[in-house]
Design a protein around this motif. Sequence first.
Motif, PDB file in Angstrom:
ATOM      1  N   MET A   1       1.450  -8.322   9.444  1.00 44.94           N
ATOM      2  CA  MET A   1       1.622  -7.062   8.701  1.00 44.94           C
ATOM      3  C   MET A   1       2.530  -7.308   7.493  1.00 44.94           C
ATOM      4  SD  MET A   1      -0.063  -4.530   9.381  1.00 44.94           S
ATOM      5  CE  MET A   1      -0.643  -5.680  10.624  1.00 44.94           C
ATOM      6  N   SER A   2       2.178  -6.774   6.417  1.00 43.52           N
ATOM      7  CA  SER A   2       2.889  -7.106   5.187  1.00 43.52           C
ATOM      8  C   SER A   2       3.997  -6.117   4.874  1.00 43.52           C
ATOM      9  CB  SER A   2       1.888  -7.119   4.029  1.00 43.52           C
ATOM     10  OG  SER A   2       1.316  -5.840   3.891  1.00 43.52           O
ATOM     11  N   THR A   3       4.267  -5.234   5.783  1.00 40.40           N
ATOM     12  CA  THR A   3       5.235  -4.189   5.480  1.00 40.40           C
ATOM     13  C   THR A   3       5.856  -3.692   6.770  1.00 40.40           C
ATOM     14  OG1 THR A   3       5.507  -1.950   4.642  1.00 40.40           O
ATOM     15  CG2 THR A   3       3.373  -2.498   5.526  1.00 40.40           C
ATOM     16  N   GLN A   5       6.449  -0.481   7.204  1.00 43.65           N
ATOM     17  CA  GLN A   5       6.063   0.922   7.342  1.00 43.65           C
ATOM     18  C   GLN A   5       5.458   1.170   8.736  1.00 43.65           C
ATOM     19  OE1 GLN A   5       2.787   1.901   4.862  1.00 43.65           O
ATOM     20  NE2 GLN A   5       3.301   4.058   4.700  1.00 43.65           N
ATOM     21  N   VAL A   7       3.183   2.459  11.854  1.00 44.72           N
ATOM     22  CA  VAL A   7       1.748   2.740  11.898  1.00 44.72           C
ATOM     23  C   VAL A   7       1.454   4.226  11.842  1.00 44.72           C
ATOM     24  CG1 VAL A   7      -0.304   2.567  13.343  1.00 44.72           C
ATOM     25  CG2 VAL A   7       1.185   0.598  13.065  1.00 44.72           C
ATOM     26  N   LEU A  10       1.167   5.532   8.471  1.00 47.44           N
ATOM     27  CA  LEU A  10      -0.083   5.096   7.844  1.00 47.44           C
ATOM     28  C   LEU A  10      -1.241   5.985   8.292  1.00 47.44           C
ATOM     29  CD1 LEU A  10      -1.059   2.661   6.034  1.00 47.44           C
ATOM     30  CD2 LEU A  10      -1.908   1.687   8.157  1.00 47.44           C
ATOM     31  N   LEU A  11      -1.270   6.315   9.554  1.00 48.24           N
ATOM     32  CA  LEU A  11      -2.356   7.149  10.063  1.00 48.24           C
ATOM     33  C   LEU A  11      -2.347   8.509   9.382  1.00 48.24           C
ATOM     34  CD1 LEU A  11      -2.528   6.392  13.895  1.00 48.24           C
ATOM     35  CD2 LEU A  11      -3.403   5.116  11.942  1.00 48.24           C
ATOM     36  N   THR A  13      -1.151   9.139   6.455  1.00 52.76           N
ATOM     37  CA  THR A  13      -1.604   8.889   5.083  1.00 52.76           C
ATOM     38  C   THR A  13      -3.120   8.812   5.017  1.00 52.76           C
ATOM     39  OG1 THR A  13       0.387   7.567   4.758  1.00 52.76           O
ATOM     40  CG2 THR A  13      -1.365   7.312   3.121  1.00 52.76           C
ATOM     41  N   HIS A  14      -3.704   8.071   5.942  1.00 50.52           N
ATOM     42  CA  HIS A  14      -5.160   7.891   5.918  1.00 50.52           C
ATOM     43  C   HIS A  14      -5.884   9.200   6.219  1.00 50.52           C
ATOM     44  CE1 HIS A  14      -4.989   3.250   6.583  1.00 50.52           C
ATOM     45  NE2 HIS A  14      -4.747   3.600   5.332  1.00 50.52           N
ATOM     46  N   GLU A  15      -5.332   9.996   7.086  1.00 50.78           N
ATOM     47  CA  GLU A  15      -5.975  11.273   7.418  1.00 50.78           C
ATOM     48  C   GLU A  15      -6.190  12.095   6.151  1.00 50.78           C
ATOM     49  OE1 GLU A  15      -8.036  13.282   9.970  1.00 50.78           O
ATOM     50  OE2 GLU A  15      -6.949  11.482  10.567  1.00 50.78           O
ATOM     51  N   ALA A  16      -5.245  11.989   5.236  1.00 47.18           N
ATOM     52  CA  ALA A  16      -5.326  12.758   3.990  1.00 47.18           C
ATOM     53  C   ALA A  16      -6.355  12.188   3.012  1.00 47.18           C
ATOM     54  CB  ALA A  16      -3.961  12.791   3.316  1.00 47.18           C
ATOM     55  N   LEU A  17      -6.832  10.956   3.301  1.00 53.90           N
ATOM     56  CA  LEU A  17      -7.791  10.335   2.382  1.00 53.90           C
ATOM     57  C   LEU A  17      -9.239  10.748   2.650  1.00 53.90           C
ATOM     58  CD1 LEU A  17      -6.494   6.634   2.122  1.00 53.90           C
ATOM     59  CD2 LEU A  17      -6.136   8.503   0.500  1.00 53.90           C
TER      60      LEU A  17
ATOM     61  N   PHE B 125     -14.718   9.046   2.194  1.00 56.48           N
ATOM     62  CA  PHE B 125     -13.399   9.208   1.586  1.00 56.48           C
ATOM     63  C   PHE B 125     -13.370  10.023   0.295  1.00 56.48           C
ATOM     64  CE2 PHE B 125     -12.870   5.275   4.115  1.00 56.48           C
ATOM     65  CZ  PHE B 125     -11.904   5.756   4.984  1.00 56.48           C
ATOM     66  N   LYS B 183      -8.237   7.334  -3.943  1.00 55.42           N
ATOM     67  CA  LYS B 183      -8.644   7.104  -2.566  1.00 55.42           C
ATOM     68  C   LYS B 183      -8.595   5.635  -2.165  1.00 55.42           C
ATOM     69  CE  LYS B 183      -9.066  11.363  -1.463  1.00 55.42           C
ATOM     70  NZ  LYS B 183     -10.192  12.033  -0.842  1.00 55.42           N
ATOM     71  N   GLU B 209       0.438  -5.150  -0.449  1.00 58.41           N
ATOM     72  CA  GLU B 209       1.678  -4.398  -0.278  1.00 58.41           C
ATOM     73  C   GLU B 209       1.703  -3.139  -1.164  1.00 58.41           C
ATOM     74  OE1 GLU B 209       4.200  -5.417   1.692  1.00 58.41           O
ATOM     75  OE2 GLU B 209       5.631  -3.846   1.120  1.00 58.41           O
ATOM     76  N   LEU B 240      -4.597 -10.264   5.638  1.00 55.90           N
ATOM     77  CA  LEU B 240      -3.192  -9.924   5.378  1.00 55.90           C
ATOM     78  C   LEU B 240      -2.818  -8.528   5.875  1.00 55.90           C
ATOM     79  CD1 LEU B 240      -2.914 -11.307   1.730  1.00 55.90           C
ATOM     80  CD2 LEU B 240      -2.110 -12.409   3.841  1.00 55.90           C
ATOM     81  N   GLN B 243      -4.861  -2.978   8.917  1.00 60.09           N
ATOM     82  CA  GLN B 243      -4.892  -1.524   9.052  1.00 60.09           C
ATOM     83  C   GLN B 243      -5.231  -0.778   7.777  1.00 60.09           C
ATOM     84  OE1 GLN B 243      -0.989  -1.000  10.850  1.00 60.09           O
ATOM     85  NE2 GLN B 243      -2.071  -0.350  12.714  1.00 60.09           N
ATOM     86  N   HIS B 269      -8.645   2.884  13.558  1.00 61.94           N
ATOM     87  CA  HIS B 269      -8.462   4.338  13.502  1.00 61.94           C
ATOM     88  C   HIS B 269      -9.390   5.009  12.493  1.00 61.94           C
ATOM     89  CE1 HIS B 269      -5.852   2.645  10.410  1.00 61.94           C
ATOM     90  NE2 HIS B 269      -5.897   3.800   9.795  1.00 61.94           N
TER      91      HIS B 269
END
Lengths: 415, 415
Positions: A1-3, A5, A7, A10-11, A13-17, B125, B183, B209, B240, B243, B269
């Motif tokens: 994982m590069s960060t 942050q 999970v 992130l979820l 955030t993705h829900e909003a996409l 999306f 998006k 990142e 990298l 998720q 997810h």
Amino acid sequence: MSTNQPVDTLLTTHEALFSERAAGIKQSAVRDVFELSLDPSLVSLAGGNPYLQVLPLDKIGDIAQRIITEQGPIALQYGSGLGTPELREQILEVMAAEGITNVSVDDVVVTNGSQSAQDMACKVFCNPGDTVLCEDPTYVGALNTFEAYQVKAAPVLTDEHGLVPEALRTKIDELRAAGERIKFLYTIPNFNNPSGITLAAERRPEIVEICREAGVLILEDNPYGMLRYEGEAAPTLRSLDEQNVIYMGSFSKIFSPGLRIGWAAVPTHLFRRFYLAGEAVALCPPTLNQMIISAYLTEHDWRGQIKTYNDLYSSRRDAMLQALATHLPEGITHTHPEGGFFIWLTLPAGIDTYELLQKGVDAGVIFIPGAAFSSSESAHHKLRLAFCAVDEATITEGVRRLSALLEAEISKLAN
Amino acid sequence: MSTNQPVDTLLTTHEALFSERAAGIKQSAVRDVFELSLDPSLVSLAGGNPYLQVLPLDKIGDIAQRIITEQGPIALQYGSGLGTPELREQILEVMAAEGITNVSVDDVVVTNGSQSAQDMACKVFCNPGDTVLCEDPTYVGALNTFEAYQVKAAPVLTDEHGLVPEALRTKIDELRAAGERIKFLYTIPNFNNPSGITLAAERRPEIVEICREAGVLILEDNPYGMLRYEGEAAPTLRSLDEQNVIYMGSFSKIFSPGLRIGWAAVPTHLFRRFYLAGEAVALCPPTLNQMIISAYLTEHDWRGQIKTYNDLYSSRRDAMLQALATHLPEGITHTHPEGGFFIWLTLPAGIDTYELLQKGVDAGVIFIPGAAFSSSESAHHKLRLAFCAVDEATITEGVRRLSALLEAEISKLAN
């Protein structure tokens, strides 16, 4: 994982996409039971699969081998987004066998099955919030496509002879009065999926006339038209109006669904925008598959093969009708299709066929719950049976298991 | 005709039925020259076709025959919308050969080529008016898909090492400040189509990142990754970050484009909504095609076949670079790809390569004009050459014809 942050952030955030339309994209109920149908202990009266065991598999195998060996660099290469010239010409012959002779080869586009032609039609004609008219019940895949485009499916009253012209006229007027934008009528005039009902010949000119006068396109979906076991073929809507009807055909039921090849015959003035919508989705239909179908149509008696299918399916339909007559409890009605794949059962109103499906699994028989085929509440106590994919003894056993289950449910209702 | 309504009234009626997005659906410029490329008197440096003549066609023919003869009722039947279980497992092996080992089989969906995965991503999306980030230039098919969904493609500055991280960060900030809804970033990190440029290894973690921190998904399109002719492979973005990256792979360039089979590896997810979007378009990818690929991967040395391709394509790339060095007039620059299919030429700013194409046809050579690959004006004096589909002597002759034409154009500019 590069960060670092977490999970769950992130979820969120993705829900909003997700797009607005994503919420309307659902699993097809037919797909829900796809995995179930692979269980050999269950009798599946669910899936609309053709019975491919009667195809000339050795011959088709030889065809595929020859095409790849001799023309591999063409068959395995990108092709035209329109489809191969040879198959487009042959599609005219197939349509002619359905009585359609008013299509030019320039108005034919080969598609990834006719499901993809429905997608193209929505893409080209429908904005979110637009309305399309359809039979009630209608094909679950079409309803899913409409939802994916945020299109409202407005059911039109049907009876045992299909769409009721007066109801269609009234529905258009009502919707327009309410400010709705109607784009097209989606209809399966022959042996409707799921009801098995056929639009009566004498109603067809009137349906065509109503839509043309109202400025509503017709999408005629006709995968089963040549699978007729009794009665006279009625003219296709396309043969009655070459300018206001987009006709969708398919090799799935008359040859092979696994090749995923269908077509659309589109009025000349609508053709270019229609086919570009498909090209943007998948570039081109698979070349090898088109060449296999071309060789099959040239080298095999495909009309005779349809006759073979019809003899087989006719017997299976009769076996199912006989088993329903023998085993079904009182209080259940069903359709009597003249062709196609499906019989549609109407149970007493208190029985929800989605709940019934799980009990069916326990009882060793599966079917498709009616709600899958309707955007209204009207189909919750209905269900679809398919008779083409299994032999007569299995059909009879399946109907026997289903009938015993229904008998128990009905007696529960009475208590 | 079922009515006396005049045709021109009908045309006006139909014009009003088109969706807003229909206006944005365009013919791909690559497709414009598809028909041209069939003319044997022209040298086509246009299409991105693999050279299928070096495939083991006899073996593939035998495979297809055996599958249809022995397993026809499965191969020619409907299949799962996810793809066949066997191919989904094998796709993990193919991705492992690219250094991707953080994908579960449950996160893989087989698609109708990777074009269709781009369509699914937009469907799930993107609302109309949303923004996606991309390289400039980028794949014409992706730009067409974005237009079909009424999505704005915002180009991010690239240099000879691919996307510039600082430019990506700034672009996101600027767009957000202007109220745009971003998006995803659509990127071809390896041997970009059309530029041939590869994103430098040291930039990759930073790109990943930036997107993760900004809440922007990455769509990584990697059809050419294994077609490397020199240098070290850089890690895929998916390897990298499992998720925030949707990875799109394809059998089109490493095996056969005519089978139309690709895949997407999707973060767990996001998986369900992503794959349902595809099912609504085409139900399932063609079963036979998946089974042919599975058998090919099992029975043929597919890694050795890629080596064969790479030896061949490497020589052809070298032949094109040599011919460009020998024949191109002064004032023209081009990329030096380490792999893939394409070289990207930048001409003096006054030359419009769309206009040049017609002159190219007259001079006996065709290419793809740069404007096809860009939503900005910046590519009008650029063009794409493909070196994989034709032999070295033909490449040299094509470049010679193009160079003579360019020489004439440049001298016209000077006058």
